[in-house]
Design an enzyme around this catalytic site. Structure first.
Site, PDB file in Angstrom:
ATOM      1  N   LYS A   1     -17.208  44.267  95.146  1.00 22.97           N
ATOM      2  CA  LYS A   1     -16.248  43.454  94.389  1.00 22.97           C
ATOM      3  C   LYS A   1     -16.888  42.158  93.884  1.00 22.97           C
ATOM      4  O   LYS A   1     -17.968  41.767  94.352  1.00 22.97           O
ATOM      5  CB  LYS A   1     -15.032  43.167  95.277  1.00 22.97           C
ATOM      6  CG  LYS A   1     -14.217  44.428  95.620  1.00 22.97           C
ATOM      7  CD  LYS A   1     -12.944  44.085  96.402  1.00 22.97           C
ATOM      8  CE  LYS A   1     -12.127  45.324  96.720  1.00 22.97           C
ATOM      9  NZ  LYS A   1     -10.873  44.991  97.432  1.00 22.97           N
TER      10      LYS A   1
ATOM     11  N   TYR B   1      -5.527  49.480  90.156  1.00 22.60           N
ATOM     12  CA  TYR B   1      -4.656  49.049  91.254  1.00 22.60           C
ATOM     13  C   TYR B   1      -3.172  49.268  90.936  1.00 22.60           C
ATOM     14  O   TYR B   1      -2.312  48.621  91.543  1.00 22.60           O
ATOM     15  CB  TYR B   1      -4.928  47.589  91.595  1.00 22.60           C
ATOM     16  CG  TYR B   1      -6.168  47.390  92.450  1.00 22.60           C
ATOM     17  CD1 TYR B   1      -6.266  47.983  93.710  1.00 22.60           C
ATOM     18  CD2 TYR B   1      -7.241  46.612  92.013  1.00 22.60           C
ATOM     19  CE1 TYR B   1      -7.385  47.820  94.507  1.00 22.60           C
ATOM     20  CE2 TYR B   1      -8.374  46.439  92.808  1.00 22.60           C
ATOM     21  CZ  TYR B   1      -8.434  47.047  94.059  1.00 22.60           C
ATOM     22  OH  TYR B   1      -9.533  46.877  94.850  1.00 22.60           O
TER      23      TYR B   1
ATOM     24  N   PHE C   1       0.806  40.429  95.771  1.00 21.36           N
ATOM     25  CA  PHE C   1      -0.563  39.967  95.518  1.00 21.36           C
ATOM     26  C   PHE C   1      -1.204  40.609  94.278  1.00 21.36           C
ATOM     27  O   PHE C   1      -2.355  40.335  93.967  1.00 21.36           O
ATOM     28  CB  PHE C   1      -1.446  40.211  96.745  1.00 21.36           C
ATOM     29  CG  PHE C   1      -1.514  41.651  97.213  1.00 21.36           C
ATOM     30  CD1 PHE C   1      -2.318  42.576  96.571  1.00 21.36           C
ATOM     31  CD2 PHE C   1      -0.773  42.070  98.321  1.00 21.36           C
ATOM     32  CE1 PHE C   1      -2.383  43.890  96.999  1.00 21.36           C
ATOM     33  CE2 PHE C   1      -0.830  43.387  98.754  1.00 21.36           C
ATOM     34  CZ  PHE C   1      -1.639  44.302  98.084  1.00 21.36           C
TER      35      PHE C   1
ATOM     36  N   THR D   1      -9.084  45.720 106.068  1.00 19.59           N
ATOM     37  CA  THR D   1      -8.854  45.004 104.804  1.00 19.59           C
ATOM     38  C   THR D   1      -9.055  43.505 104.971  1.00 19.59           C
ATOM     39  O   THR D   1      -9.702  42.858 104.145  1.00 19.59           O
ATOM     40  CB  THR D   1      -7.406  45.268 104.321  1.00 19.59           C
ATOM     41  OG1 THR D   1      -7.184  46.684 104.284  1.00 19.59           O
ATOM     42  CG2 THR D   1      -7.165  44.676 102.953  1.00 19.59           C
TER      43      THR D   1
ATOM     44  N   ASN E   1     -12.480  40.672  99.514  1.00 22.33           N
ATOM     45  CA  ASN E   1     -12.983  41.338 100.715  1.00 22.33           C
ATOM     46  C   ASN E   1     -14.175  42.267 100.467  1.00 22.33           C
ATOM     47  O   ASN E   1     -14.365  43.258 101.142  1.00 22.33           O
ATOM     48  CB  ASN E   1     -11.832  42.055 101.441  1.00 22.33           C
ATOM     49  CG  ASN E   1     -11.175  43.122 100.603  1.00 22.33           C
ATOM     50  OD1 ASN E   1     -11.556  43.334  99.459  1.00 22.33           O
ATOM     51  ND2 ASN E   1     -10.207  43.809 101.172  1.00 22.33           N
TER      52      ASN E   1
ATOM     53  N   HIS F   1     -14.489  47.870  98.042  1.00 17.05           N
ATOM     54  CA  HIS F   1     -13.399  48.842  98.003  1.00 17.05           C
ATOM     55  C   HIS F   1     -13.911  50.177  98.514  1.00 17.05           C
ATOM     56  O   HIS F   1     -15.066  50.520  98.277  1.00 17.05           O
ATOM     57  CB  HIS F   1     -12.900  49.033  96.566  1.00 17.05           C
ATOM     58  CG  HIS F   1     -12.058  50.268  96.386  1.00 17.05           C
ATOM     59  ND1 HIS F   1     -10.732  50.294  96.706  1.00 17.05           N
ATOM     60  CD2 HIS F   1     -12.380  51.519  95.961  1.00 17.05           C
ATOM     61  CE1 HIS F   1     -10.256  51.518  96.468  1.00 17.05           C
ATOM     62  NE2 HIS F   1     -11.239  52.282  96.023  1.00 17.05           N
TER      63      HIS F   1
ATOM     64  N   GLU G   1     -10.585  58.292  91.453  1.00 22.38           N
ATOM     65  CA  GLU G   1     -11.241  56.991  91.257  1.00 22.38           C
ATOM     66  C   GLU G   1     -12.660  57.153  90.715  1.00 22.38           C
ATOM     67  O   GLU G   1     -13.104  56.351  89.888  1.00 22.38           O
ATOM     68  CB  GLU G   1     -11.245  56.211  92.578  1.00 22.38           C
ATOM     69  CG  GLU G   1      -9.846  55.754  92.980  1.00 22.38           C
ATOM     70  CD  GLU G   1      -9.799  55.050  94.323  1.00 22.38           C
ATOM     71  OE1 GLU G   1      -8.704  54.637  94.743  1.00 22.38           O
ATOM     72  OE2 GLU G   1     -10.860  54.918  94.979  1.00 22.38           O
TER      73      GLU G   1
END
Ligand code: ATP
Ligand code: MG
Length: 140
Positions: free
Chosen positions: A10, A50, A58, A92, A113, A116, A127
């Site tokens: 990320k 997402y 969030f 997470t 974080n 993924h 994905e």
């Protein structure tokens, strides 16, 4: 049984210079890298990825974060790839992640974080196809 998962390094981890360290952990854990590309996600691409979290409080901040800088999606292969990869990255929330996991060592927060990992074989397939064409997945 599917043996692939989609990982993303990320924007926090790319920006903090952890791309190579995280890839090394992944490969040392026995995953075969079948595709990888550093890319800047558009808002539309991040929202689509997402979409399942659209109603979560969030969601907008998550899309802001995922478009804040480059990230690196990767297609990975290993026996039981989805579960094995989720064990490697940890919980997470990095404060709850086990010692030695990627999130424990490299994540900044529950949102930022570091990585993924797909959560099911079905989602892994979807994905991977969201980021890579079949020609870009190298079986070797
Ligand atoms: P990922 O899907 O990124 O592998 P995950 O499956 O552990 O992570 P999800 O519940 O799918 O977690 O949430 C997707 C992402 O949304 C998280 O990785 C994190 O970046 C962000 N997120 C999840 N929960 C929160 C929260 N309570 N506050 C802020 N961001 C969150
Ligand atoms: Mg998830």
């Amino acid at each position: 049984m599917s043996n692939k998962t989609l990982a993303i390094i990320k924007p926090d981890a790319v920006g903090n210079g952890f791309t190579g360290k995280i890839m090394d952990r992944i490969i040392e854990a026995g995953f075969k890298l079948q595709a990888a590309q550093l890319m800047q996600l558009s808002r539309e691409k991040a929202e689509g990825f997402y979409a399942v979290h659209k109603e979560r409080p969030f969601y907008n901040d998550l899309v802001d974060f995922m478009t804040s800088g480059p990230c690196m999606p990767m297609a990975l292969e290993k026996d039981d790839a989805v579960n094995t990869f989720r064990s490697l990255i940890g919980a997470t929330n990095p404060e709850e992640a086990a010692d030695g996991t990627i999130r424990k060592d490299f994540a900044e927060s529950i949102q930022n974080n570091a990585v993924h990992g797909s959560d099911s074989n079905e989602n892994a397939q979807k994905e991977i196809a969201y980021f890579f064409t079949s020609n870009e997945i190298l079986d070797y």
